[in-house]
Scaffold this active site. Structure first.
Site, PDB file in Angstrom:
ATOM      1  N   ARG A 156      -8.895  17.396 -10.567  1.00 20.21           N
ATOM      2  CA  ARG A 156      -7.654  17.818  -9.897  1.00 20.21           C
ATOM      3  C   ARG A 156      -7.811  17.746  -8.378  1.00 20.21           C
ATOM      4  O   ARG A 156      -6.892  17.320  -7.669  1.00 20.21           O
ATOM      5  CB  ARG A 156      -7.270  19.237 -10.331  1.00 20.21           C
ATOM      6  CG  ARG A 156      -6.655  19.299 -11.709  1.00 20.21           C
ATOM      7  CD  ARG A 156      -6.058  20.664 -12.024  1.00 20.21           C
ATOM      8  NE  ARG A 156      -7.076  21.709 -12.107  1.00 20.21           N
ATOM      9  CZ  ARG A 156      -7.769  22.006 -13.202  1.00 20.21           C
ATOM     10  NH1 ARG A 156      -7.564  21.323 -14.317  1.00 20.21           N
ATOM     11  NH2 ARG A 156      -8.658  22.984 -13.188  1.00 20.21           N
ATOM     12  N   HIS A 157      -8.969  18.145  -7.871  1.00 19.31           N
ATOM     13  CA  HIS A 157      -9.216  18.103  -6.429  1.00 19.31           C
ATOM     14  C   HIS A 157      -9.219  16.655  -5.925  1.00 19.31           C
ATOM     15  O   HIS A 157      -8.598  16.352  -4.902  1.00 19.31           O
ATOM     16  CB  HIS A 157     -10.542  18.800  -6.118  1.00 19.31           C
ATOM     17  CG  HIS A 157     -10.792  18.991  -4.667  1.00 19.31           C
ATOM     18  ND1 HIS A 157     -11.809  18.345  -4.016  1.00 19.31           N
ATOM     19  CD2 HIS A 157     -10.159  19.750  -3.735  1.00 19.31           C
ATOM     20  CE1 HIS A 157     -11.801  18.705  -2.737  1.00 19.31           C
ATOM     21  NE2 HIS A 157     -10.808  19.560  -2.541  1.00 19.31           N
TER      22      HIS A 157
END
Length: 77
Positions: free
Chosen positions: A35-36
């Site tokens: 996600r990052h």
């Protein structure tokens, strides 16, 4: 039909920006790292700043670490 930016972001996210391979519990952190990475690579398209990505990553990692390890110190399954 060309893939959308959102679809490309999912395809190009693989947590490969993790700087070293000996991170304990790396598999437990993989989704948060993905996600990052996605946020960094595609966040501008969706109106996110890098600080937004970092704040979300911190929240994700804090939540994961709150679960801790088992009695032997092994990572959560």
């Amino acid at each position: 039909q060309x893939p959308s930016t959102a679809e490309l972001c999912k395809i190009n996210s693989n947590a490969c920006s993790v700087p070293f391979s000996x991170i304990p519990c790396q598999k437990x952190f993989l989704a948060a790292c993905d996600r990052h990475d996605t946020c960094y690579h595609c966040g501008k398209h969706f109106g996110f700043k890098q600080d937004d990505c970092d704040d979300a990553f911190f929240r994700d990692m804090t939540a994961l670490c709150a679960h801790g390890t088992d009695d032997e110190g092994x990572c959560p399954x």
